[in-house]
Design an enzyme around this catalytic site. Structure first.
Site, mmCIF file in Angstrom:
data_model
loop_
_atom_site.group_PDB
_atom_site.id
_atom_site.type_symbol
_atom_site.label_atom_id
_atom_site.label_comp_id
_atom_site.label_asym_id
_atom_site.label_seq_id
_atom_site.Cartn_x
_atom_site.Cartn_y
_atom_site.Cartn_z
ATOM 1 C CB CYS A 12 -0.952 -0.011 1.190
ATOM 2 S SG CYS A 12 -0.228 -0.622 2.711
ATOM 3 C CG HIS A 68 -0.181 4.232 3.966
ATOM 4 N ND1 HIS A 68 -0.901 4.095 5.129
ATOM 5 C CD2 HIS A 68 0.114 2.960 3.562
ATOM 6 C CE1 HIS A 68 -1.038 2.808 5.416
ATOM 7 N NE2 HIS A 68 -0.443 2.103 4.491
HETATM 8 P P1 NAP Z 1 -7.435 -8.404 8.066
HETATM 9 O O1 NAP Z 1 -8.328 -7.230 8.258
HETATM 10 O O2 NAP Z 1 -6.743 -8.963 9.241
HETATM 11 O O3 NAP Z 1 -8.316 -9.565 7.359
HETATM 12 C C1 NAP Z 1 -7.833 -10.844 7.150
HETATM 13 C C2 NAP Z 1 -8.866 -11.741 6.444
HETATM 14 O O4 NAP Z 1 -8.294 -13.038 6.289
HETATM 15 C C3 NAP Z 1 -10.178 -11.956 7.164
HETATM 16 O O5 NAP Z 1 -11.206 -12.168 6.205
HETATM 17 C C4 NAP Z 1 -9.949 -13.247 7.955
HETATM 18 O O6 NAP Z 1 -11.132 -14.043 8.060
HETATM 19 C C5 NAP Z 1 -9.017 -13.995 7.069
HETATM 20 N N1 NAP Z 1 -8.067 -14.809 7.899
HETATM 21 C C6 NAP Z 1 -7.386 -14.407 8.994
HETATM 22 N N2 NAP Z 1 -6.617 -15.431 9.457
HETATM 23 C C7 NAP Z 1 -6.834 -16.473 8.649
HETATM 24 C C8 NAP Z 1 -6.351 -17.813 8.600
HETATM 25 N N3 NAP Z 1 -5.482 -18.293 9.483
HETATM 26 N N4 NAP Z 1 -6.799 -18.623 7.627
HETATM 27 C C9 NAP Z 1 -7.647 -18.159 6.732
HETATM 28 N N5 NAP Z 1 -8.153 -16.908 6.718
HETATM 29 C C10 NAP Z 1 -7.752 -16.065 7.656
HETATM 30 O O7 NAP Z 1 -6.267 -8.078 7.019
HETATM 31 P P2 NAP Z 1 -6.252 -6.946 5.863
HETATM 32 O O8 NAP Z 1 -5.741 -5.667 6.347
HETATM 33 O O9 NAP Z 1 -7.547 -7.008 5.150
HETATM 34 O O10 NAP Z 1 -5.086 -7.511 4.908
HETATM 35 C C11 NAP Z 1 -5.294 -8.629 4.057
HETATM 36 C C12 NAP Z 1 -4.103 -8.777 3.122
HETATM 37 O O11 NAP Z 1 -3.985 -7.610 2.308
HETATM 38 C C13 NAP Z 1 -2.767 -8.945 3.860
HETATM 39 O O12 NAP Z 1 -1.977 -9.852 3.138
HETATM 40 C C14 NAP Z 1 -2.191 -7.546 3.822
HETATM 41 O O13 NAP Z 1 -0.796 -7.546 3.895
HETATM 42 C C15 NAP Z 1 -2.674 -7.056 2.464
HETATM 43 N N6 NAP Z 1 -2.780 -5.605 2.333
HETATM 44 C C16 NAP Z 1 -3.406 -4.861 3.286
HETATM 45 C C17 NAP Z 1 -3.518 -3.473 3.121
HETATM 46 C C18 NAP Z 1 -4.180 -2.591 4.118
HETATM 47 O O14 NAP Z 1 -4.078 -1.349 3.981
HETATM 48 N N7 NAP Z 1 -4.869 -3.117 5.121
HETATM 49 C C19 NAP Z 1 -2.997 -2.884 1.973
HETATM 50 C C20 NAP Z 1 -2.374 -3.667 1.017
HETATM 51 C C21 NAP Z 1 -2.287 -5.023 1.205
HETATM 52 P P3 NAP Z 1 -11.968 -14.195 9.432
HETATM 53 O O15 NAP Z 1 -12.651 -12.871 9.650
HETATM 54 O O16 NAP Z 1 -12.914 -15.300 9.126
HETATM 55 O O17 NAP Z 1 -10.954 -14.515 10.487
#
Ligand code: NAP
Length: 353
Positions: free
Chosen positions: A150, A244
């Protein structure tokens, strides 16, 4: 029920990025959210029951009643958007690509692999040619394409026009990153209030290598050739919800005045703008001329969160030129970037539909 739009699945649908996918795709002219996938904690519940919806507008009704599926589900959608955590994304995304799905991923897991495109359609749309090599190498009928971290995406959107016009030699970037970038619940509130955390694990390395891949070339015989630009990043977590900010100094091979640099930012366009893709910002880099902008609260939603907002373009006594760039981390920094990749692929005939 089919309405002519392409059915898509969202992996990690209950998370920060997953929710943003659901929101951005709600009224999309080409794609329809058909399948939602999350962990075993959520599988078997409706999306409304499983999701702690944290975006400012109401959860789309079209998604609220869908049943959340687990990762072993036999997905039917040809296009799969992934917002999975890095720890679990590898195997799941590969399995889906092997089965013929186009997997458009936000996760860092596959970004730097030698046959996986890391794509920003305005910057390196031609890197999509690596899909053919990837399929051949791996024997897959589908493929994985990634979008950058990001912070990297907004930095590189601003750097690309400068690299093309003046030749970049070196970049020093200091980030002030929003808390939503760490997922939910992310950084504990007691660590964030009244504080700045000068460390985000792995982030500085990601910015440095991803930016070189994005600004570099691709040729089917040689693979990806990283740009010969030296990057140095400092990453900080700050108590901002979304958006950011990055303070950037650049060393240009052919130095330019601030006025020339502003003109270069404002005239920059890429294939999404030429093609008029539905999620393309009319202008990928927007320049604010006020001395105290851009600011996350006022500027992150400009161009619906799909542009990078630049300001404070001025001389740098050390490297030559400097500026500030700001961008929405879960829109253009994540879900919106994948959606734009999918739109480009639809026009280019790269979706398995
Ligand atoms: P998040 O809010 O923590 O969401 C994670 C998701 O994955 C939820 O749907 C969760 O499902 C699921 N999950 C968590 N643990 C799991 C496991 N052990 N097995 C299977 N599913 C699981 O994370 P996020 O911020 O959305 O980020 C997701 C990805 O995008 C990451 O790889 C991150 O690095 C990337 N990313 C994030 C951003 C940002 O600004 N946030 C920007 C660019 C890229 P449940 O609700 O069912 O647990």
């Amino acid at each position: 029920m089919s309405d002519g739009r392409i059915p898509v699945a969202v992996l990690g649908a209950t998370g920060n990025v997953g929710q943003r996918f659901v929101q951005l795709l709600e009224c999309h002219p080409w794609f329809r959210v058909a399948e939602l996938v999350a962990s075993e904690r959520s599988a078997g519940k409706t999306y409304r029951e499983a999701t702690d919806w944290r975006l400012s507008a109401t959860m789309p009704e079209s998604a609220a009643g869908l049943m959340v599926q687990g990762y072993d589900a036999d997905l039917q959608s040809p296009v799969v958007f992934s917002g999975l955590p890095g720890e679990v994304a590898g195997e799941i995304e590969q399995r889906l690509a092997a089965r013929g799905h186009a997997v458009l991923s936000n996760t860092s897991t596959h970004r730097m692999e030698p046959d996986v495109p890391l794509l920003i359609p305005e910057v390196n749309a031609d890197h999509a040619r690596a899909i053919e090599t990837q399929r051949k190498n791996r024997g897959w009928s589908g493929y994985i394409v990634t979008n950058p971290n990001c912070s990297t995406i907004h930095l590189v959107l601003a750097l690309k026009p400068l690299h093309d016009a003046y030749g970049l030699e070196g970049v020093l970037a200091t980030t002030l990153q929003a808390v939503s970038g760490a997922g939910y619940p992310g950084v504990p509130s007691l660590d964030m209030i009244d504080n700045v955390v000068p460390y985000i694990g792995g982030e500085e390395e990601k910015i440095e290598v991803e930016a070189q891949k994005l600004l570099g070339g691709y040729d089917p015989a040689q693979g990806f050739q990283p740009a010969a630009v030296v990057f140095s990043a400092h990453c900080n977590r700050v108590p901002v919800r979304d958006g950011h900010t990055e303070c950037v100094s650049v060393k240009l091979a052919n130095p330019a005045t601030p006025e020339e640099i502003i003109e270069t930012f404002e005239s920059f366009r890429g294939r999404p703008q030429e093609l008029g893709l539905p999620s393309a910002p009319p202008q990928p880099v927007i320049v604010r001329r006020e001395p105290n902008r851009p600011q996350p609260v006022f500027d992150r939603d400009d161009a619906k969160g799909m542009a990078s907002i630049v300001g404070r373009v001025r001389p740098c006594p050390l490297l030559g030129s400097k500026f500030v760039v700001l961008g929405h981390n879960t829109v253009r920094g994540a879900a919106g970037a994948s959606v734009l990749n999918a739109e480009l692929f639809k026009v280019d005939g790269l979706l398995p539909v």
